[in-house]
Design a protein around this motif. Structure first.
Motif, PDB file in Angstrom:
ATOM      1  N   VAL A 177       1.074  -1.543  -0.223  1.00 43.34           N
ATOM      2  CA  VAL A 177      -0.014   0.281   0.084  1.00 43.34           C
ATOM      3  C   VAL A 177       1.272   1.318   0.092  1.00 43.34           C
ATOM      4  O   VAL A 177       2.102   1.372   1.181  1.00 43.34           O
ATOM      5  CB  VAL A 177      -0.890  -0.158   1.161  1.00 43.34           C
ATOM      6  CG1 VAL A 177      -2.083   1.198   1.194  1.00 43.34           C
ATOM      7  CG2 VAL A 177      -2.223  -1.429   0.951  1.00 43.34           C
ATOM      8  N   GLN A 181      -1.030   6.721   1.794  1.00 43.39           N
ATOM      9  CA  GLN A 181      -1.960   6.128   2.089  1.00 43.39           C
ATOM     10  C   GLN A 181      -2.396   6.695   3.958  1.00 43.39           C
ATOM     11  O   GLN A 181      -3.426   7.216   4.223  1.00 43.39           O
ATOM     12  CB  GLN A 181      -2.919   5.317   2.099  1.00 43.39           C
ATOM     13  CG  GLN A 181      -2.778   4.699   0.328  1.00 43.39           C
ATOM     14  CD  GLN A 181      -4.274   5.953  -0.074  1.00 43.39           C
ATOM     15  OE1 GLN A 181      -4.871   5.731   0.482  1.00 43.39           O
ATOM     16  NE2 GLN A 181      -3.948   6.509  -1.222  1.00 43.39           N
ATOM     17  N   ARG A 182      -1.071   6.293   4.292  1.00 45.32           N
ATOM     18  CA  ARG A 182      -0.692   5.554   5.630  1.00 45.32           C
ATOM     19  C   ARG A 182      -0.742   7.398   6.274  1.00 45.32           C
ATOM     20  O   ARG A 182      -1.327   7.651   7.386  1.00 45.32           O
ATOM     21  CB  ARG A 182       0.708   5.162   5.972  1.00 45.32           C
ATOM     22  CG  ARG A 182       0.983   5.086   7.693  1.00 45.32           C
ATOM     23  CD  ARG A 182       2.128   4.089   7.993  1.00 45.32           C
ATOM     24  NE  ARG A 182       2.451   3.430   6.731  1.00 45.32           N
ATOM     25  CZ  ARG A 182       2.063   1.540   7.205  1.00 45.32           C
ATOM     26  NH1 ARG A 182       1.484   1.752   8.522  1.00 45.32           N
ATOM     27  NH2 ARG A 182       1.851   0.773   6.373  1.00 45.32           N
ATOM     28  N   THR A 195      -5.205   3.141  12.101  1.00 44.85           N
ATOM     29  CA  THR A 195      -4.554   3.664  10.091  1.00 44.85           C
ATOM     30  C   THR A 195      -4.840   2.012   9.856  1.00 44.85           C
ATOM     31  O   THR A 195      -5.523   2.380   8.078  1.00 44.85           O
ATOM     32  CB  THR A 195      -3.342   4.001  10.055  1.00 44.85           C
ATOM     33  OG1 THR A 195      -3.494   5.485  10.971  1.00 44.85           O
ATOM     34  CG2 THR A 195      -2.662   3.639   8.624  1.00 44.85           C
ATOM     35  N   VAL A 199      -7.533   2.200   7.054  1.00 42.91           N
ATOM     36  CA  VAL A 199      -7.132   2.056   5.978  1.00 42.91           C
ATOM     37  C   VAL A 199      -6.095   0.793   4.603  1.00 42.91           C
ATOM     38  O   VAL A 199      -6.761   0.898   3.515  1.00 42.91           O
ATOM     39  CB  VAL A 199      -6.524   3.509   5.596  1.00 42.91           C
ATOM     40  CG1 VAL A 199      -5.421   4.025   4.877  1.00 42.91           C
ATOM     41  CG2 VAL A 199      -7.183   4.780   6.536  1.00 42.91           C
ATOM     42  N   GLN A 203      -6.957  -2.034   2.370  1.00 44.90           N
ATOM     43  CA  GLN A 203      -6.249  -2.583   0.441  1.00 44.90           C
ATOM     44  C   GLN A 203      -5.297  -3.272   0.457  1.00 44.90           C
ATOM     45  O   GLN A 203      -5.462  -3.468  -0.486  1.00 44.90           O
ATOM     46  CB  GLN A 203      -5.883  -0.707   0.542  1.00 44.90           C
ATOM     47  CG  GLN A 203      -6.637   0.906   0.978  1.00 44.90           C
ATOM     48  CD  GLN A 203      -6.224   1.733   0.655  1.00 44.90           C
ATOM     49  OE1 GLN A 203      -4.785   2.146  -0.711  1.00 44.90           O
ATOM     50  NE2 GLN A 203      -5.791   2.720   1.148  1.00 44.90           N
TER      51      GLN A 203
END
Length: 286
Positions: A177, A181-182, A195, A199, A203
């Motif tokens: 990922v 995003q993180r 997270t 998130v 994914q």
């Protein structure tokens, strides 16, 4: 899409040519598959079935009467394999998720934990499962001087081995990922665990699923090795029946049960992998 759904839409000549080409290619593929299958069947018939030794092989490995006699005991043993597999799937998933989460922790303060988990995965990915089963099945009761159920010994041996494999798959999926995003999740005020849960993991799951399903198929096969611990599973039941009938058909019967258990997972893995490939390559194929 909206143009195609309109009532007055007519495909262009180029689109009609493409459709005709795809149709001809599909028809040619089906014809080639039929011809190759018939040729393969003919080769098998000439080289295997239509030979003098086939009758002896059929009697020793594919005797229907022996299979029917052995089926109840082998089936009861197979249910024990399924019980171990079901418990192992849960334990492997939980332990592997914890290990992968530790491997992805940032910061030098977590270095000892990361090094410990890395050593764990290196050791148990390198050890053959049969050695782990021997060490757990015979060593643990000896050290603790207690009688432990073979069910839990088998689950523990499988968990120790496959949690190392699955943890690396999960870690690879998490690291696949994009870091943005993180960072975006942390900028919104989410903690590390939030997270990861809300998130990153959703994914990463799409990329992790095919290799995880392959590990699950391997686990289905290795469950049969718990017979070395003294459990009367499908393999040990087949061994007992074979020793009484002086025939190898019970082993074949146990193998067929394991194959039937694995086929749905194999086909589901192939279908999901093909679906991912279509989604990623959409628009690049003629």
């Amino acid at each position: 899409m909206g143009v195609e759904l309109s009532a007055g839409y007519e495909p262009s000549a180029l689109e009609l040519d493409r459709r005709a080409f795809r149709r001809r290619r599909e028809q040619r593929s089906v014809l080639v598959a039929i011809v190759s299958t018939l040729a393969f069947a003919a080769i098998v018939w000439v080289t295997v079935i239509d030979t003098p030794g086939w009758a002896a092989v059929q009697q020793a490995f594919f005797d229907p009467q022996v299979a029917l006699q052995a089926l109840p005991r082998v089936w009861n043993g197979f249910l024990f394999n399924l019980q171990v597999l079901g418990l192992s799937v849960i334990s492997v998933g939980l332990v592997a998720l914890v290990l992968a989460s530790i491997r992805t922790l940032r910061g030098p303060v977590f270095f000892p934990a990361r090094a410990l988990v890395a050593g764990y995965t290196d050791i148990f990915r390198g050890l053959p499962f049969i050695i782990v089963a021997y060490l757990v099945g015979f060593g643990l009761p000896t050290i603790t001087n207690t009688r432990i159920s073979v069910l839990w010994l088998g689950v523990l041996a499988i968990t120790l081995t496959y949690s190392a494999y699955v943890a690396e798959v999960i870690r690879a999926g998490i690291e696949a990922v994009h870091p943005s995003q993180r960072l975006a999740a942390r900028a919104l005020g989410l903690s590390h665990l939030q997270t990861l849960r809300r998130v990153v993991l959703p994914q990463a799951l799409r990329k992790m699923t095919p290799p995880l399903m392959n590990d699950f198929i391997s686990m289905q096969k290795d469950v049969g090795l718990i017979s070395i611990l003294g459990a009367v599973d499908a393999v040990r039941a087949a061994q007992i029946e074979a020793s009484q009938s002086y025939n190898f058909t019970p082993y074949v019967l146990a193998g067929i049960l394991f194959i039937l258990m694995a086929i749905p997972s194999i086909r589901l893995t192939d279908w999901y992998t093909a679906r991912l490939r279509e989604r990623e390559q959409q628009g690049s194929l003629l």
